[in-house]
Design an enzyme around this catalytic site. Sequence first.
Site, mmCIF file in Angstrom:
data_model
loop_
_atom_site.group_PDB
_atom_site.id
_atom_site.type_symbol
_atom_site.label_atom_id
_atom_site.label_comp_id
_atom_site.label_asym_id
_atom_site.label_seq_id
_atom_site.Cartn_x
_atom_site.Cartn_y
_atom_site.Cartn_z
ATOM 1 N N SER A 57 -31.379 55.283 28.404
ATOM 2 C CA SER A 57 -32.673 54.783 29.071
ATOM 3 C C SER A 57 -32.600 54.219 30.333
ATOM 4 O O SER A 57 -33.646 53.804 30.809
ATOM 5 C CB SER A 57 -32.999 53.641 27.862
ATOM 6 O OG SER A 57 -31.922 52.658 28.141
ATOM 7 N N LYS A 80 -32.260 47.287 36.487
ATOM 8 C CA LYS A 80 -33.143 47.719 35.284
ATOM 9 C C LYS A 80 -34.104 46.571 34.815
ATOM 10 O O LYS A 80 -33.847 45.468 34.770
ATOM 11 C CB LYS A 80 -32.140 48.074 34.110
ATOM 12 C CG LYS A 80 -32.902 48.670 33.016
ATOM 13 C CD LYS A 80 -31.825 49.203 31.800
ATOM 14 C CE LYS A 80 -32.454 50.025 30.483
ATOM 15 N NZ LYS A 80 -31.208 50.231 29.489
ATOM 16 N N SER A 104 -26.938 54.411 27.032
ATOM 17 C CA SER A 104 -28.059 54.443 28.010
ATOM 18 C C SER A 104 -27.508 54.174 29.621
ATOM 19 O O SER A 104 -28.211 54.231 30.725
ATOM 20 C CB SER A 104 -28.851 53.333 27.897
ATOM 21 O OG SER A 104 -29.823 53.911 27.041
HETATM 22 N N1 GLN Z 1 -30.468 56.900 23.208
HETATM 23 C C1 GLN Z 1 -30.071 55.687 22.440
HETATM 24 C C2 GLN Z 1 -31.127 55.300 21.809
HETATM 25 O O1 GLN Z 1 -32.253 55.682 22.005
HETATM 26 C C3 GLN Z 1 -29.366 54.877 23.221
HETATM 27 C C4 GLN Z 1 -30.142 53.879 24.096
HETATM 28 C C5 GLN Z 1 -29.382 53.058 24.818
HETATM 29 O O2 GLN Z 1 -28.145 53.345 25.204
HETATM 30 N N2 GLN Z 1 -30.090 51.956 25.030
HETATM 31 O O3 GLN Z 1 -31.160 54.219 21.281
#
Ligand code: GLN
Length: 523
Positions: free
Chosen positions: A160, A85, A184
């Site tokens: 994400s 990532k 994410s």
């Molecule tokens: N969807 C959640 C957010 O937007 C989690 C994102 C994540 O785990 N980085 O913060």
Amino acid sequence: MDLYRLTIHEARALLEKGEISSVELTRAVLDRISAVDERVQAYLTVVADRALAQAKAADAQWVEYRRAGKGGVTPPLLGIPMAIKDEICTLGVRSTAGSKILNNFVPPYNATVMEKLNAAGAILLGKTNQDEFAMGSSTENSRYFTTRNPWDLTRVPGGSSGGSAAAVAADEALFALGTDTGGSVRQPAGLTNTVGVRPSYGRVSRYGVIAFASSLDQVGPITKDVRDAALVLRTIAGHDPREATSVAQPVPDYVAALVGAGLVPARLVPAQGDHGTQGDHKIQGDHKGSPLRGVRVGVPREYFIEGMQKGVEDAVRAAVRVLESLGATTIEVNLPHTDYALPTYYLLAPAEASANLARYDGVKYGYRAPEHANAEMWTVMKETRGEGFGAEVKRRIMLGTYALSAGYYDAYYLKAQKVRTLIKQDFDKAFETVDVIVGPTSPSVAFKIGEKVDDPLQMYLADVFTLAQSLAGIPAVSIPCGFADGLPVGLQVMARAFDETRMLQVAYAYEQATEWHARRPVL
Ligand code: GLN
């Protein structure tokens, strides 16, 4: 044989015997990327030449090990190609965190997880797309492009870490790393039929991981099966003196805990002709032993809510029955503060983000607004941040700054911290009577690109089942457990903090008894 389809452990067995080389394997995966990534768009950066050079070096190492008769003691990931990532710093390879403000950032150092993977012999194929600074659930918040779900190119892969999940699901990498702040890793794994682990907070070093919300961020593997997840987790876990919140606990051998523990359950297979829908499971062959005998599995009432997709609920309930058939005892548990996880997370995560993102000012590194490059300092910062950050990131910086400001701090930030403790206590209490807790990873299957992008609250709800574990600091894994409307459904298995072993054992027993994880999208 399509080499790109291999799991890590399958590839390793072939490398060990000298039946394939790492160069062949890496080339096969790079060819796969060339063939499908134009459609999937999982990668932001592919470093083909670097990968092939690394593979060549790995092959030389294999030859040496084989000559010395030391096949068994080679580094565990020697010659295995992977995707990382873009949130994770890779020495000499651009790392943008999906943001324009880091569009030219080439890290001068490796994240600790990268150091560990390098030492383990893994090969970097490239960096994967993501929501900007990991804020989002669909990769639509990437400042570059939207990654597509390999199961249906008109749908999101989740986020994400959507690029990492899509890369593994589409066989564009043998495994990937993602980061999980509030879901994410788990949510995109659930939406793409891959395995995604969020480790206990402190289990894996955050050093060199571009910070979003530091009390929540963790790095985790995305893989094709549970055994691979155990292997990658074992590789990246452990105390790091450079990271103050990493915990000095010994790392168990997660792989041995699976394959060495006699966990060889009976095989269950989906009913014949059941493609793309959730059916009954039939037991195949003899039912030898009950691998989960004595394991107490909690099923929380609060994780089966109104508004969740019927096919998701059916798949998860069927999975619970499979666990019972493997000898587990299921017990209904209560996590009464579950409803507060979402508002709590969306105060704390933006508050921390607003502080973490203050460093991007166009002065020290990263993007600087070109028309204002030589303006006075405040103008440089204002214009750089105005252009460099996208809408969601700005929204979070504003929310977080507000929650932390004098006069509101007690009402919002401090209150949220207190509720966080209550959420953690819910889990502590439940784990007095059960060993693991299971539920859905996501309330729905992958949604359409564009469907939620203009409605931040709807987007936040995509992570309604993955926020509480992050707030509590406990580990959780998403594994494939069926299909609804032809799209993958994830089963989430949670465990006590630092009991990844138990969590992976239950996940593995389920996986061994079912075939869902073996299904691949047609591209
Ligand atoms: N969807 C959640 C957010 O937007 C989690 C994102 C994540 O785990 N980085 O913060």
